[in-house]
Design an enzyme around this catalytic site. Structure first.
Site, short mmCIF file in Angstrom:
data_model
loop_
_atom_site.label_atom_id
_atom_site.label_comp_id
_atom_site.label_asym_id
_atom_site.label_seq_id
_atom_site.Cartn_x
_atom_site.Cartn_y
_atom_site.Cartn_z
N PHE A 1 18.96 5.70 -31.71
CA PHE A 1 18.80 4.83 -32.90
C PHE A 1 19.34 3.44 -32.61
CE2 PHE A 1 19.53 9.16 -34.87
CZ PHE A 1 18.19 9.47 -34.82
N TRP B 1 15.59 2.90 -40.72
CA TRP B 1 16.55 2.31 -39.79
C TRP B 1 16.72 3.22 -38.56
CZ3 TRP B 1 21.36 4.37 -38.32
CH2 TRP B 1 22.19 3.52 -37.60
N HIS B 2 16.60 4.53 -38.81
CA HIS B 2 16.77 5.47 -37.70
C HIS B 2 15.58 5.43 -36.74
CE1 HIS B 2 19.79 7.11 -40.48
NE2 HIS B 2 20.38 7.56 -39.40
N GLY B 3 14.42 5.12 -37.24
CA GLY B 3 13.26 5.09 -36.34
C GLY B 3 11.99 4.84 -37.10
#
Lengths: 455, 289
Positions: free
Chosen positions: A455, A316-318
């Protein structure tokens, strides 16, 4: 427009002034929606239509899902996840700066669009809206303006806190100036700006030495120090942002959830995730972990669920191996500690707790390397450099005095018990906040973007 | 929470912030300006030198350049007095713009033309230009204390004697192959050609403006680690520089024993080598005076 710019100060002042005008009371929600659109479009005008599509699409699917949940809820969720996946992970497959992409102008236009700021956050808001409101079978659906406000309310639009629809929607009602908790709002806002401008921005000048190739000039013991500084920086940065958001929310009559609760005094990894980015943990638990079965399907399935949730949390962060590794390693730590958690928690020993807190802090800090250095090879090189002597002909020495002074607020906040701190500062509270304002002005570090903006 | 309490609380906080800022402003005027802030590391920041430049009388000669020049410490040039205003990591155009913003200019400005791959840093220019808001900077108490306690022995403006006995020692040996390898990769190809040309055009323009006001601008090129001088970027930079400033009298001509020079990486001289080069430059600078 960032929270630390003077333009934002003017923006908030104007919106606040208009918001509580009696003649505009009926249009408070509309005003906040317009202000939020202006806030978002100020930096990325070309992405406003995309934001509008996300909100309008979600509203449409919400309306349909209220009639037939089994069909339209999964489609609505898929619609949002597709948006997230497209913008977040397209870079794995295409280079937007390449001369030719698909040779289809419309697709090329989409492929070349930059990552919309805050997409990870507003997509999670959308999903929460779809799940919460259809679960309660609310009829009729909330009006479009309320949906817009929930998703794009400017204090939380870019980096959260991720508020669940069930907690936000009931708060949408007329607001009055007499109800504003100015002191609470001031405390949150000042604390947030202080942690961002004084702590995080100043530490950022030092933790630049964690970047490639600068870390090659840092001795192994300073690499450890930088790690602790980065742990403080990322906390101060994100805690600062979240606190400003909470403070601004209060100004406009909305209670946003607290996102942090002294995460670095956690004695276990599971405790850490109840104290760090609480709104994300809570979202993942509610909308992913529990639907997967949580801990109700046996030990092995629980471990698998933890790994899935943390792995997806990392992604989800990257889109990158480093973020995935970060998530999976956190998942692994949660799995490893789980069988011993009961025994360890039962032991009533201050020393043991101190050892556990130190251990958890060091592990969490080490894993931040994968955040700081999204390039996996660089991250592992930094990690190995923490245990080997540096023979580089170029070396730097960090200022330990500045390191201590910049991390001071984080250390005090975590190590001095809240009750003691409150007692010591009871009569001096407004003066201390006043000093914080002065200090953040004269000791401000060079401006740097909020880490979680990416993000 | 009642309204009266809230207003009293906010008033106390506001007044405290106001008086704290006023105190810092008074302290600033008492001490004659903000301190030379110690950088967070010892690799060097140009800030202290530029703060000192603003505060002190205009020097007769200044050195402008990048991190290559930054390592040539001012005492290395003694007895010639020269102020080193090199800015690591930024284009020399940045320093030229700041110098040009001052009403009074140094008599001699020596400009390094090794690295032209960066554009001017407007934030840095805004911060240190004569008409910048930095004139109204107030003392940052925490940094002032740290700067005072940790002031380096060779801080700006303090002429410490140089231990020239290091010249009698053999050159050090460094394993800088990885840096040279990376440097060669970074400086291969012609991606930077446009920036180099634009930067050089801008330098020509600003040098003209400076020289009209009576200063004299000279140029110099510092040695690079073996293997770097023949990279595409180094060759292009050199060619463009000499094309724009073809008058040989503008260039500092100095020679040094190249076999005695050692580099910590692909470009930066170690202290002994910097001393050797500074001595050679000093003689060439004296000839220009």
């Amino acid at each position: 427009m960032t929270f630390t710019s003077w333009q934002f100060g003017i923006f908030v002042t104007v919106v606040f002034g208009l918001y509580y005008l009696p003649v505009l009371r009926t249009f408070q929600v509309h005003l906040l929606v317009l202000a939020s659109l202006f806030f978002y479009g100020y930096g990325q005008l070309e992405l406003l239509p995309m934001l509008a599509i996300a909100v309008l699409g979600t509203h449409l699917f919400l309306t349909l899902a209220l009639r037939r949940r089994t069909i339209w809820l999964p489609i609505g969720i898929a619609f949002n996840l597709t948006l997230l996946a497209f913008f977040k992970y397209k870079l794995l497959f295409v280079t937007p700066t390449a001369a030719t992409l698909s040779n289809i102008p419309a697709i090329d236009f989409l492929l070349r669009l930059p990552l919309p700021i805050g997409i990870s956050f507003f997509v999670f808001h959308n999903i929460s809206l779809l799940v919460d409101l259809t679960r309660r079978a609310e009829k009729p659906p909330p009006n479009l303006t309320s949906v817009f406000l929930y998703i794009i309310f400017f204090p939380q639009l870019v980096s959260g806190p991720i508020m669940q629809a069930a907690n936000f929607m009931p708060q949408i009602k007329p607001k009055f100036l007499v109800d504003v908790e100015f002191v609470e709002a001031a405390k949150w806002t000042i604390t947030g700006y202080f942690f961002k401008v004084y702590v995080a921005n100043n530490l950022n000048t030092m933790t630049t030495y964690m970047d490639f190739p600068f870390y090659e000039t840092v001795q192994w013991h300073d690499k450890w120090l930088l790690l602790i500084l980065y742990s403080s920086q990322i906390y101060a940065d994100f805690f600062g942002y979240s606190s400003i958001a909470v403070g601004l929310g209060r100004l406009f009559g909305y209670r946003l959830p607290e996102n942090f609760n002294l995460p670095y005094i956690s004695a276990s990894f599971s405790e850490f995730w109840t104290r760090w980015h609480i709104s994300l943990s809570s979202w993942l638990r509610t909308y992913l972990y529990i639907p997967l079965g949580g801990n109700r399907c046996g030990e092995l399935r629980t471990y698998l669920n933890l790994m899935i949730v943390m792995g997806l949390g990392g992604l989800w962060h990257g889109a990158g191996l480093s973020y995935l590794t970060w998530g999976l390693l956190h998942g692994g730590l949660l799995v490893i500690e789980r069988p011993f958690a009961g025994t360890l928690n039962a032991a009533n020993s201050t020393t043991l707790r101190a050892v556990r807190v130190t251990f958890v802090f060091l592990c969490v800090s080490i894993l931040w390397i994968f955040f700081k250095l999204p390039n996996f090879e660089q991250a592992t090189a930094y990690l190995s450099g923490m245990f080997t002597h540096n023979n580089s002909p170029r070396t730097v020495h960090l200022s330990y005095a500045l390191a201590a002074l910049y991390t001071g607020p984080v250390i005090v906040q975590h190590l001095v018990p809240k009750a003691l701190l409150a007692r010591l500062t009871a009569n001096a509270e407004p003066y201390l906040y006043g000093l914080m304002v002065a200090l953040m002005y004269v000791e401000a570090g060079p401006d740097a973007a909020f880490i979680y903006f990416q993000f | 929470m009642n309204r009266k309490y809230q207003m009293a609380w906010l008033a106390k906080a506001t007044l405290t912030a106001f008086f704290a800022l006023v105190s810092c402003a008074f302290a600033t005027s008492f001490f004659g300006g903000p301190p030379e802030i110690q950088p967070a590391d010892n690799d060097g920041e140009a800030g202290p030198a530029w703060i000192a430049y603003r505060r002190e009388p205009t020097p007769q000669s200044v050195l402008l350049g990048t991190s290559l020049t930054y390592h040539l410490k001012e005492p290395f040039f003694l007895p010639v007095s020269v102020r080193n205003l090199a800015i690591p990591g930024r284009s020399v155009l940045t320093a030229l713009e700041i110098i040009a913003s001052y009403p009074k200019l140094p008599d001699n400005i020596f400009v390094e033309l090794n690295v032209m791959t960066w554009r001017a840093d407007n934030d840095f220019i805004r911060k240190f230009s004569y008409n910048s808001g930095a004139h109204f900077q107030v003392i940052a108490p925490i940094r002032a204390i740290v700067a005072y306690l940790g002031r380096p022995a060779d801080k700006v403006g303090v002429r410490q004697p140089v231990d020239e006995t290091i010249l009698n020692q053999p050159p050090a040996e460094y394993d800088n192959r990885i840096y040279i390898q990376r440097g060669r990769v970074a400086w291969s190809g012609h991606n930077h050609d446009a920036v180099i040309s634009e930067t050089m055009d801008a330098i020509v323009h600003i040098v003209q403006k400076i020289e009209v006001r009576g200063s004299r601008v000279y140029f110099f090129e510092l040695p690079l680690a073996p293997g770097m001088a023949d990279t595409d970027v180094a060759k292009t930079t050199r060619a463009v520089a000499h094309q724009h400033f073809s008058d040989a009298s503008r260039w500092l001509q100095f020679s040094y024993p190249a076999d005695q020079l050692r580099f910590r990486d692909h470009a930066h001289l170690d202290e002994r080598s910097a001393l050797i080069v500074a001595h050679a430059m000093r003689d060439a600078m004296t000839a220009k005076h």
